[in-house]
Design an enzyme around this catalytic site. Structure first.
Site, short mmCIF file in Angstrom:
data_model
loop_
_atom_site.label_atom_id
_atom_site.label_comp_id
_atom_site.label_asym_id
_atom_site.label_seq_id
_atom_site.Cartn_x
_atom_site.Cartn_y
_atom_site.Cartn_z
N SER A 127 -3.58 -30.92 30.69
CA SER A 127 -2.12 -30.97 30.80
C SER A 127 -1.53 -29.58 30.97
O SER A 127 -0.50 -29.40 31.66
CB SER A 127 -1.50 -31.68 29.59
OG SER A 127 -1.80 -31.00 28.39
N ILE B 215 -16.14 -20.28 22.92
CA ILE B 215 -15.87 -18.90 22.52
C ILE B 215 -16.72 -17.98 23.39
O ILE B 215 -17.95 -18.04 23.37
CB ILE B 215 -16.19 -18.68 21.04
CG1 ILE B 215 -15.28 -19.56 20.17
CG2 ILE B 215 -16.02 -17.21 20.66
CD1 ILE B 215 -15.69 -19.61 18.71
N HIS C 297 -3.40 -20.59 22.44
CA HIS C 297 -3.88 -21.03 21.14
C HIS C 297 -2.71 -21.63 20.35
O HIS C 297 -1.65 -21.01 20.26
CB HIS C 297 -4.48 -19.86 20.36
CG HIS C 297 -5.06 -20.28 19.04
ND1 HIS C 297 -6.11 -21.16 18.94
CD2 HIS C 297 -4.73 -19.94 17.77
CE1 HIS C 297 -6.40 -21.35 17.67
NE2 HIS C 297 -5.58 -20.63 16.92
N GLU D 160 3.40 -25.90 24.40
CA GLU D 160 2.31 -25.25 25.14
C GLU D 160 2.59 -25.22 26.64
O GLU D 160 2.37 -24.21 27.30
CB GLU D 160 0.98 -25.98 24.90
CG GLU D 160 0.41 -25.81 23.51
CD GLU D 160 -0.84 -26.64 23.31
OE1 GLU D 160 -1.51 -26.45 22.28
OE2 GLU D 160 -1.16 -27.49 24.17
#
Length: 221
Positions: free
Chosen positions: A17, A111, A131, A200
């Site tokens: 998204s 990561i 984040h 976001e």
């Protein structure tokens, strides 16, 4: 003569998204003279790959599992696999045509290590990440749920979202753009997640725009 467009490589792991928010912002001119030129996913079933295909954006699938299978199931073996995976990820990006001006981690659930960061930095390509927490808070996975629990159990009043530069330390790079999100008493985790995802979608565009503006200023010097 028109200015060369900014090219974005977007790294995803799931629904995409936030990738869609970037695609839409490029199409609308909210991100002027910018295009998503490539999408990389570490999950074959990521719906974001379908979003990219619909927008005629080339994609690459790059998964860690084959690397893990080549090495012993030990901490050393896993670390070696990750480093080889990250080195190949960097090589994939550096071989792209056009080469991206910016890498955006948009729900990328892996990561990265210096095996990725060093060659990308040497190529002078910036990397930013979304984040769902504020700087210095709830680094790593499960940030929204941990903030929600802190609101319920400890009386925390707000969490947030940030776009930050990517460094070796998880979610610890310099913040580019942040926005607080209120923690509402009695709200379900699902409802909080929905509100945070809406934030976001706007913030990833803003953080990308600010980063590209900085890149543009360096180009002009």
């Amino acid at each position: 003569m028109s200015e060369a467009p900014h090219n974005l490589a977007v790294l995803i792991s799931g629904n995409g998204s936030n990738l869609q928010a970037l695609i839409d912002a490029c199409a609308s001119g909210t991100l002027p003279n910018t295009r998503v030129s490539h999408v990389i996913s570490n999950r074959k079933a990521a719906f974001g790959l379908e979003r990219a295909a619909k927008a005629s954006i080339p994609t690459t699938y790059h998964n860690l599992v084959p690397y893990k299978k080549k090495h012993p199931q030990t901490s050393e073996g896993t670390e070696t696999a990750r480093q080889q995976y990250d080195g190949d990820l960097a090589a994939i990006i550096l071989a792209l045509e056009p080469r991206p001006d910016l890498i955006v981690c948009a729900g990328w659930m892996h990561i990265v290590t210096p095996s990725f960061l060093t060659p990308i930095a040497n190529a002078n390509i910036k990397i930013i990440n979304l984040h769902p927490a504020l700087p210095g808070e709830f680094a790593g996975a499960g940030a929204i749920e941990r903030a929600w629990k802190a609101g319920k159990d400890e009386g925390l009043k707000r969490t947030g979202v940030m776009i930050h530069e990517v460094i070796a330390e998880v979610d610890a790079g310099e913040a580019i753009s942040t926005q607080e999100v209120e923690l509402k008493e009695g709200e379900s985790l699902d409802d909080l997640e929905e509100r945070i995802h809406k934030v976001e979608h706007g913030l990833i565009v803003e953080g990308t725009r600010l980063t590209l503006e900085g890149i543009g200023k360096v180009r002009d010097q």
